[in-house]
Design an enzyme around this catalytic site. Structure first.
Site, PDB file in Angstrom:
ATOM      1  N   ASP A  76      71.851  -7.226 -19.662  1.00  0.00           N
ATOM      2  CA  ASP A  76      71.631  -8.478 -18.912  1.00  0.00           C
ATOM      3  C   ASP A  76      70.233  -8.621 -18.290  1.00  0.00           C
ATOM      4  O   ASP A  76      69.967  -9.602 -17.597  1.00  0.00           O
ATOM      5  CB  ASP A  76      72.667  -8.640 -17.773  1.00  0.00           C
ATOM      6  CG  ASP A  76      74.040  -9.001 -18.313  1.00  0.00           C
ATOM      7  OD1 ASP A  76      74.125  -9.305 -19.521  1.00  0.00           O
ATOM      8  OD2 ASP A  76      75.000  -8.967 -17.534  1.00  0.00           O
ATOM      9  N   HIS A 127      46.770   8.252 -23.078  1.00  0.00           N
ATOM     10  CA  HIS A 127      47.610   7.131 -22.629  1.00  0.00           C
ATOM     11  C   HIS A 127      48.663   7.604 -21.628  1.00  0.00           C
ATOM     12  O   HIS A 127      49.840   7.265 -21.729  1.00  0.00           O
ATOM     13  CB  HIS A 127      48.236   6.399 -23.826  1.00  0.00           C
ATOM     14  CG  HIS A 127      47.244   5.535 -24.542  1.00  0.00           C
ATOM     15  ND1 HIS A 127      47.443   5.041 -25.809  1.00  0.00           N
ATOM     16  CD2 HIS A 127      46.016   5.087 -24.157  1.00  0.00           C
ATOM     17  CE1 HIS A 127      46.381   4.322 -26.161  1.00  0.00           C
ATOM     18  NE2 HIS A 127      45.513   4.340 -25.187  1.00  0.00           N
ATOM     19  N   ASP A 148      42.598   3.614 -15.726  1.00  0.00           N
ATOM     20  CA  ASP A 148      42.369   2.648 -16.805  1.00  0.00           C
ATOM     21  C   ASP A 148      43.334   1.507 -16.545  1.00  0.00           C
ATOM     22  O   ASP A 148      44.542   1.655 -16.754  1.00  0.00           O
ATOM     23  CB  ASP A 148      42.633   3.340 -18.153  1.00  0.00           C
ATOM     24  CG  ASP A 148      42.330   2.433 -19.347  1.00  0.00           C
ATOM     25  OD1 ASP A 148      42.214   1.203 -19.159  1.00  0.00           O
ATOM     26  OD2 ASP A 148      42.233   2.967 -20.469  1.00  0.00           O
ATOM     27  N   ASP A 198      40.030  -4.882 -19.389  1.00  0.00           N
ATOM     28  CA  ASP A 198      40.350  -3.488 -19.716  1.00  0.00           C
ATOM     29  C   ASP A 198      39.223  -2.611 -19.177  1.00  0.00           C
ATOM     30  O   ASP A 198      38.179  -2.490 -19.810  1.00  0.00           O
ATOM     31  CB  ASP A 198      40.481  -3.370 -21.245  1.00  0.00           C
ATOM     32  CG  ASP A 198      40.851  -1.967 -21.698  1.00  0.00           C
ATOM     33  OD1 ASP A 198      41.193  -1.127 -20.848  1.00  0.00           O
ATOM     34  OD2 ASP A 198      40.807  -1.720 -22.924  1.00  0.00           O
ATOM     35  N   HIS A 254      38.492   9.838 -29.334  1.00  0.00           N
ATOM     36  CA  HIS A 254      38.785   8.434 -29.671  1.00  0.00           C
ATOM     37  C   HIS A 254      37.485   7.696 -29.971  1.00  0.00           C
ATOM     38  O   HIS A 254      36.395   8.251 -29.840  1.00  0.00           O
ATOM     39  CB  HIS A 254      39.574   7.748 -28.549  1.00  0.00           C
ATOM     40  CG  HIS A 254      38.904   7.730 -27.205  1.00  0.00           C
ATOM     41  ND1 HIS A 254      37.899   6.837 -26.878  1.00  0.00           N
ATOM     42  CD2 HIS A 254      39.093   8.484 -26.092  1.00  0.00           C
ATOM     43  CE1 HIS A 254      37.532   7.036 -25.627  1.00  0.00           C
ATOM     44  NE2 HIS A 254      38.214   8.037 -25.123  1.00  0.00           N
ATOM     45  N   HIS A 267      36.987  -1.343 -28.764  1.00  0.00           N
ATOM     46  CA  HIS A 267      37.837  -2.217 -29.591  1.00  0.00           C
ATOM     47  C   HIS A 267      37.546  -3.649 -29.186  1.00  0.00           C
ATOM     48  O   HIS A 267      36.993  -3.906 -28.108  1.00  0.00           O
ATOM     49  CB  HIS A 267      39.317  -1.872 -29.366  1.00  0.00           C
ATOM     50  CG  HIS A 267      39.714  -1.749 -27.926  1.00  0.00           C
ATOM     51  ND1 HIS A 267      40.009  -2.839 -27.139  1.00  0.00           N
ATOM     52  CD2 HIS A 267      39.798  -0.673 -27.093  1.00  0.00           C
ATOM     53  CE1 HIS A 267      40.297  -2.433 -25.913  1.00  0.00           C
ATOM     54  NE2 HIS A 267      40.160  -1.119 -25.846  1.00  0.00           N
ATOM     55  N   HIS A 285      44.005  -4.685 -27.265  1.00  0.00           N
ATOM     56  CA  HIS A 285      43.383  -4.252 -28.522  1.00  0.00           C
ATOM     57  C   HIS A 285      43.417  -5.497 -29.396  1.00  0.00           C
ATOM     58  O   HIS A 285      44.380  -5.742 -30.117  1.00  0.00           O
ATOM     59  CB  HIS A 285      44.150  -3.100 -29.172  1.00  0.00           C
ATOM     60  CG  HIS A 285      44.055  -1.829 -28.365  1.00  0.00           C
ATOM     61  ND1 HIS A 285      44.822  -0.715 -28.616  1.00  0.00           N
ATOM     62  CD2 HIS A 285      43.275  -1.498 -27.300  1.00  0.00           C
ATOM     63  CE1 HIS A 285      44.518   0.236 -27.737  1.00  0.00           C
ATOM     64  NE2 HIS A 285      43.586  -0.212 -26.936  1.00  0.00           N
ATOM     65  N   GLU A 339      33.777   2.353 -24.162  1.00  0.00           N
ATOM     66  CA  GLU A 339      34.555   3.281 -23.354  1.00  0.00           C
ATOM     67  C   GLU A 339      34.498   4.730 -23.826  1.00  0.00           C
ATOM     68  O   GLU A 339      35.515   5.323 -24.169  1.00  0.00           O
ATOM     69  CB  GLU A 339      36.016   2.827 -23.315  1.00  0.00           C
ATOM     70  CG  GLU A 339      36.641   2.499 -24.673  1.00  0.00           C
ATOM     71  CD  GLU A 339      38.116   2.112 -24.539  1.00  0.00           C
ATOM     72  OE1 GLU A 339      38.860   2.885 -23.913  1.00  0.00           O
ATOM     73  OE2 GLU A 339      38.502   1.055 -25.051  1.00  0.00           O
ATOM     74  N   TYR A 343      37.050  14.891 -22.501  1.00  0.00           N
ATOM     75  CA  TYR A 343      38.347  15.380 -22.032  1.00  0.00           C
ATOM     76  C   TYR A 343      38.426  16.875 -22.300  1.00  0.00           C
ATOM     77  O   TYR A 343      38.357  17.313 -23.450  1.00  0.00           O
ATOM     78  CB  TYR A 343      39.479  14.641 -22.771  1.00  0.00           C
ATOM     79  CG  TYR A 343      39.272  13.139 -22.750  1.00  0.00           C
ATOM     80  CD1 TYR A 343      39.733  12.374 -21.683  1.00  0.00           C
ATOM     81  CD2 TYR A 343      38.580  12.497 -23.787  1.00  0.00           C
ATOM     82  CE1 TYR A 343      39.509  10.996 -21.655  1.00  0.00           C
ATOM     83  CE2 TYR A 343      38.352  11.128 -23.758  1.00  0.00           C
ATOM     84  CZ  TYR A 343      38.821  10.381 -22.696  1.00  0.00           C
ATOM     85  OH  TYR A 343      38.595   9.029 -22.664  1.00  0.00           O
ATOM     86  N   ARG A 403      36.506   8.943 -18.386  1.00  0.00           N
ATOM     87  CA  ARG A 403      36.234   7.813 -19.272  1.00  0.00           C
ATOM     88  C   ARG A 403      35.611   6.724 -18.413  1.00  0.00           C
ATOM     89  O   ARG A 403      35.996   6.550 -17.253  1.00  0.00           O
ATOM     90  CB  ARG A 403      37.516   7.314 -19.948  1.00  0.00           C
ATOM     91  CG  ARG A 403      37.308   6.108 -20.849  1.00  0.00           C
ATOM     92  CD  ARG A 403      38.457   5.872 -21.846  1.00  0.00           C
ATOM     93  NE  ARG A 403      39.711   5.496 -21.235  1.00  0.00           N
ATOM     94  CZ  ARG A 403      40.773   6.275 -21.151  1.00  0.00           C
ATOM     95  NH1 ARG A 403      40.725   7.508 -21.654  1.00  0.00           N
ATOM     96  NH2 ARG A 403      41.878   5.870 -20.579  1.00  0.00           N
ATOM     97  N   GLU A 455      34.782   2.666 -18.852  1.00  0.00           N
ATOM     98  CA  GLU A 455      35.048   1.569 -19.789  1.00  0.00           C
ATOM     99  C   GLU A 455      34.677   0.221 -19.189  1.00  0.00           C
ATOM    100  O   GLU A 455      35.108  -0.127 -18.096  1.00  0.00           O
ATOM    101  CB  GLU A 455      36.550   1.553 -20.148  1.00  0.00           C
ATOM    102  CG  GLU A 455      36.958   0.360 -20.992  1.00  0.00           C
ATOM    103  CD  GLU A 455      38.400   0.411 -21.465  1.00  0.00           C
ATOM    104  OE1 GLU A 455      39.256   0.939 -20.735  1.00  0.00           O
ATOM    105  OE2 GLU A 455      38.656  -0.081 -22.581  1.00  0.00           O
TER     106      GLU A 455
HETATM  107  N1  GLY Z   1      43.683   0.573 -22.007  1.00  0.00           N
HETATM  108  C1  GLY Z   1      43.726   0.909 -23.366  1.00  0.00           C
HETATM  109  C2  GLY Z   1      42.396   1.129 -23.914  1.00  0.00           C
HETATM  110  O1  GLY Z   1      41.471   1.365 -23.172  1.00  0.00           O
HETATM  111  O2  GLY Z   1      42.185   1.035 -25.080  1.00  0.00           O
HETATM  112 MN    MN Z   2      40.088  -0.092 -23.996  1.00  0.00          MN
HETATM  113 MN    MN Z   3      41.347   0.858 -21.147  1.00  0.00          MN
END
Ligand code: GLY
Ligand code: MN
Ligand code: MN
Length: 435
Positions: A36, A240, A257, A268, A347, A351, A358, A381, A385, A403, A405
């Site tokens: 529900d 993540h 983030d 972002d 990474h 993006h 994304h 970004e 790490y 990071r 970004e």
């Molecule tokens: N927050 C997801 C990324 O930075 O791609």
């Molecule tokens: Mn990002």
């Molecule tokens: Mn991000």
């Protein structure tokens, strides 16, 4: 966003489709959270991009050249009882009056009406493969039209990927879109500053996440673009990380983030800062390296450069710095060739950013990295790490994840950092946190 903006987009798409075609685009499906209870509904980005319509159970149909109206919206009918329980519905009249549809029909009549709209249309623009149940309905409608061939009815003979056309449009942000994205980035930047002001050892990660959401909501952004990541110390090494349930310790860094969503546009931003307000020597060395890489990458966000140029700039700076700090060994050329930085930077550097965090849009065209053009928005970004227990790494570097970004608009005058209000130099952060 102004109604004319949506109209302009529909017209642009219909211009590309040409006469003799039809586009079919459903919005997203409401998702059950548990018995529900539903997740808050968020319209499908492509659907919203063309309609501005935020209710579930809706399908947009565009039929260029149709004399009774080119833009048809199927949606829920007004229903006083249901509206009393579940909230307002625009209804058919609202679809026409408030959303500019030429014609509106009840969503319950979709199967009856749609085959008729396909008659004498040669091309169907439809994003196959996102919802198998809807794919089946589209193919049933087409079969129905074809079954009437002996009665002289012509059905579609060509299917085109609607998403391919739409996603290319969405990659180039209009002035109105840039204005919203700038507001979203500013608000998120302000919320990051607020976290730097309020962070204290002993607080929990979820408290910073909560403060971030609170600040955005108080300033008018009811939604976040994605679940906030708040990782203290070693948790920052989980890319993540969303548990956000650990205490923040004196002497650790915290990586946040997080970004709000405004009018279905994402921001972002990541900032990493010391829980106590002061960087240790090891933290500062790594932080300044990531920042140098980020600035070098942002400097490559220029018209005519390729999608991969910022990434390559970041990787070069990081590799050089890691060699200097003794975290990598060998020559720069060899380390770059072997991609040995991937041990600490796994990474990519960014993006596309837009309605989806994304965002859509191809990164390569005809097998080559895409050229950056005015109006594109991307994140930059880079990070490093070094989880606890990393083999062959001195203790002082372990348990550090960093990071940085930002959201960057490509312009003819160079990179325009939409999120520039969030401080990121060591001096700025330490001064702010000492206030
Ligand atoms: N927050 C997801 C990324 O930075 O791609
Ligand atoms: Mn990002
Ligand atoms: Mn991000």
């Amino acid at each position: 966003m102004n109604r004319n903006e949506f109209k302009r987009r529909r017209r642009q798409l219909m211009g590309m489709m040409g006469a003799g075609s039809v586009a079919i685009l459903p919005t997203g499906v409401e998702a059950v959270r548990n018995r529900d209870v539903h997740h808050p509904f968020r319209a499908d980005s492509d659907f919203y991009y063309l309609t501005g319509f935020t209710e579930p159970d809706a399908v947009m149909v565009l039929v260029p050249g149709r004399s009774h109206g080119e833009y048809i919206l199927f949606c829920r009918e007004k229903d006083p009882t249901k509206e009393m329980w579940d909230g307002y519905r625009a209804g058919l009249q609202g679809a026409v009056d408030d959303y500019g549809a030429d014609d509106a029909f009840p969503i319950s009549d979709l199967d009856d009406i749609l085959p008729g709209l396909l008659e004498e249309r040669e091309r169907v623009f439809f994003a196959m493969g996102s919802d198998p149940a809807f794919d089946k309905r589209v193919s049933d409608w087409v079969s129905q039209v074809r079954s009437r061939a002996r009665a002289g009815v012509h059905g579609p003979i060509e299917f085109l990927a609607l998403d391919h056309y739409l996603h290319d449009m969405r990659l180039y942000k209009s002035r109105a879109e840039i204005a919203v994205m700038r507001r979203a980035a500013r608000l998120s930047a302000e919320s990051h500053v607020n976290l730097m002001r309020h962070c204290r050892p002993g607080m929990h990660e979820y408290q910073l996440a909560s403060l971030f959401g609170h600040h955005c909501q108080m300033k008018g952004a009811s939604e976040l673009a994605y679940p906030s990541i708040v990782g203290g110390g070693n948790n920052a090494c989980v890319l993540h990380y969303v548990e956000n349930n650990q205490p923040l310790r004196d002497g650790d860094l915290v990586l946040i983030d997080a970004g709000c969503e405004l009018d279905c546009y994402a921001s972002d931003i990541t900032r990493t800062f010391p829980v106590s307000g002061c960087f240790s020597d090891a933290q500062r060395s790594l932080y300044e390296l990531v920042l140098e890489a980020q600035l070098a990458a942002i400097d490559k966000v220029r018209v005519g450069n390729h999608w991969n140029d910022p990434h390559q700039a970041a990787v070069r700076v990081l590799t050089k710095g890691l060699l200097k700090l003794g975290l990598l060994r060998g020559t720069l050329a060899k380390a770059l060739k072997a991609k040995s930085y991937t041990k600490f930077y796994m990474h990519r550097t960014g993006h596309w950013l837009g309605m989806d965090v994304h965002d859509v849009g191809d990164y390569k065209v005809d097998g080559h990295w895409r050229e950056l053009e005015p109006g594109m928005v991307l994140t930059v970004e880079p990070g490093l790490y070094i989880p606890r227990g990393t083999k062959g790494v001195a203790k002082k570097w372990q348990g550090i994840g960093i990071r940085i970004e930002d959201d960057v608009l490509v312009t003819r005058d160079g990179p325009d950092v939409l999120s520039r209000d969030a401080p990121k130099t060591v001096a700025q952060i330490e001064a702010l946190m000492a206030e």
